[in-house]
Design a protein around this motif. Structure first.
Motif, PDB file in Angstrom:
ATOM      1  N   GLY A   7      37.293  48.774  66.741  1.00  0.00           N
ATOM      2  CA  GLY A   7      37.211  49.103  65.318  1.00  0.00           C
ATOM      3  C   GLY A   7      36.170  50.170  65.057  1.00  0.00           C
ATOM      4  O   GLY A   7      35.751  50.891  65.967  1.00  0.00           O
ATOM      5  N   PRO A   8      35.745  50.271  63.819  1.00  0.00           N
ATOM      6  CA  PRO A   8      34.857  51.380  63.430  1.00  0.00           C
ATOM      7  C   PRO A   8      33.415  51.192  63.895  1.00  0.00           C
ATOM      8  O   PRO A   8      32.482  51.150  63.100  1.00  0.00           O
ATOM      9  CB  PRO A   8      34.981  51.401  61.910  1.00  0.00           C
ATOM     10  N   GLN A   9      33.250  51.036  65.206  1.00  0.00           N
ATOM     11  CA  GLN A   9      31.933  50.936  65.822  1.00  0.00           C
ATOM     12  C   GLN A   9      31.833  52.050  66.868  1.00  0.00           C
ATOM     13  O   GLN A   9      32.851  52.522  67.359  1.00  0.00           O
ATOM     14  CB  GLN A   9      31.770  49.578  66.502  1.00  0.00           C
ATOM     15  N   PRO A  10      30.629  52.465  67.218  1.00  0.00           N
ATOM     16  CA  PRO A  10      30.492  53.508  68.238  1.00  0.00           C
ATOM     17  C   PRO A  10      31.218  53.117  69.523  1.00  0.00           C
ATOM     18  O   PRO A  10      31.209  51.952  69.930  1.00  0.00           O
ATOM     19  CB  PRO A  10      28.978  53.587  68.464  1.00  0.00           C
ATOM     20  N   GLN A  11      31.854  54.105  70.149  1.00  0.00           N
ATOM     21  CA  GLN A  11      32.633  53.851  71.365  1.00  0.00           C
ATOM     22  C   GLN A  11      32.575  55.090  72.250  1.00  0.00           C
ATOM     23  O   GLN A  11      32.496  56.220  71.739  1.00  0.00           O
ATOM     24  CB  GLN A  11      34.080  53.532  70.974  1.00  0.00           C
ATOM     25  N   TRP A  30      41.132  53.424  69.714  1.00  0.00           N
ATOM     26  CA  TRP A  30      39.996  53.343  68.796  1.00  0.00           C
ATOM     27  C   TRP A  30      40.481  53.593  67.373  1.00  0.00           C
ATOM     28  O   TRP A  30      41.248  54.519  67.122  1.00  0.00           O
ATOM     29  CB  TRP A  30      38.915  54.363  69.156  1.00  0.00           C
ATOM     30  N   SER A  31      40.002  52.752  66.466  1.00  0.00           N
ATOM     31  CA  SER A  31      40.349  52.885  65.045  1.00  0.00           C
ATOM     32  C   SER A  31      39.080  52.957  64.219  1.00  0.00           C
ATOM     33  O   SER A  31      38.271  52.025  64.228  1.00  0.00           O
ATOM     34  CB  SER A  31      41.176  51.682  64.573  1.00  0.00           C
ATOM     35  N   ALA A 120      48.221  49.790  63.601  1.00  0.00           N
ATOM     36  CA  ALA A 120      47.395  48.583  63.653  1.00  0.00           C
ATOM     37  C   ALA A 120      46.316  48.761  64.718  1.00  0.00           C
ATOM     38  O   ALA A 120      46.583  49.291  65.801  1.00  0.00           O
ATOM     39  CB  ALA A 120      48.257  47.359  63.966  1.00  0.00           C
ATOM     40  N   ALA A 121      45.115  48.326  64.414  1.00  0.00           N
ATOM     41  CA  ALA A 121      44.013  48.433  65.370  1.00  0.00           C
ATOM     42  C   ALA A 121      44.349  47.672  66.640  1.00  0.00           C
ATOM     43  O   ALA A 121      44.804  46.527  66.600  1.00  0.00           O
ATOM     44  CB  ALA A 121      42.728  47.882  64.750  1.00  0.00           C
ATOM     45  N   PRO A 142      48.156  49.897  59.311  1.00  0.00           N
ATOM     46  CA  PRO A 142      46.726  50.206  59.467  1.00  0.00           C
ATOM     47  C   PRO A 142      45.857  49.030  59.009  1.00  0.00           C
ATOM     48  O   PRO A 142      46.239  48.286  58.105  1.00  0.00           O
ATOM     49  CB  PRO A 142      46.517  51.415  58.553  1.00  0.00           C
ATOM     50  N   PRO A 143      44.693  48.857  59.618  1.00  0.00           N
ATOM     51  CA  PRO A 143      43.812  47.757  59.214  1.00  0.00           C
ATOM     52  C   PRO A 143      43.329  47.929  57.773  1.00  0.00           C
ATOM     53  O   PRO A 143      43.196  49.052  57.279  1.00  0.00           O
ATOM     54  CB  PRO A 143      42.651  47.833  60.204  1.00  0.00           C
ATOM     55  N   GLU A 144      43.059  46.826  57.118  1.00  0.00           N
ATOM     56  CA  GLU A 144      42.625  46.845  55.714  1.00  0.00           C
ATOM     57  C   GLU A 144      41.327  47.602  55.515  1.00  0.00           C
ATOM     58  O   GLU A 144      41.093  48.154  54.449  1.00  0.00           O
ATOM     59  CB  GLU A 144      42.493  45.415  55.180  1.00  0.00           C
TER      60      GLU A 144
END
Length: 158
Positions: A7-11, A30-31, A120-121, A142-144
């Motif tokens: 999800g929306p975290q550093p990667q 990655w989303s 979808a993530a 897509p994720p909420e």
């Protein structure tokens, strides 16, 4: 190499290695809130499928294989026609009909960036048929937490 969409975290990961090792039609790697990275593998003779994303810009890059990209303003007016191979990039403006066909004898390995988030993530779809089934069933939304257009338009498929 196994990639987990966190999800929306550093990667960070070796994108070329992950792309070349991906055997699935689509793997969401990655989303974020505003964009998404997917890995794709297209078998020889197959294609992504003629489609248009009304509100989604798309960037694709081939890391292996040979293909033919066609784009245009309508599904019966694909006036952009280009052969592409390893190292080539494809930019698809929102609303543009497009398709990538594998014209080589090995799978096309590519990654694509969507903005806004389009799938979808973390979803993994082994085949194009799986992707179509997930889209029809609503399993590939897509994720909420992603930022989407106020009144999103549906994708178009030929």
């Amino acid at each position: 190499m196994s990639i987990k969409d966190i999800g929306p975290q550093p990667q960070s990961f070796d994108l070329e290695k992950a792309t070349l090792e991906n055997d699935n039609y689509r793997t969401v790697a990655w989303s974020g809130k505003y964009l998404q990275l997917t890995l794709m593998s297209i078998p020889p003779g197959d294609d992504i499928g003629l489609e248009a994303h009304p509100e989604t810009d798309q960037f694709l890059r081939l890391d292996g294989g040979r293909g033919r990209v066609q784009m245009g303003p309508a599904e019966d007016q694909l006036d952009f026609d280009q052969e592409v191979e390893d190292g080539w990039a494809i930019m698809v403006p929102a609303g543009t009909w497009h398709n990538v066909t594998n014209i080589g004898d090995e799978p096309i390995r590519l990654y694509t960036v969507y903005a806004p988030v389009h799938h979808a993530a973390g979803i993994v779809q082994a085949t194009a048929e799986d992707a179509e089934r997930d889209e029809e069933s609503g399993a590939d939304e897509p994720p909420e937490w992603s930022v989407q257009p106020d009144e999103p338009a549906s994708d178009e498929h030929a």
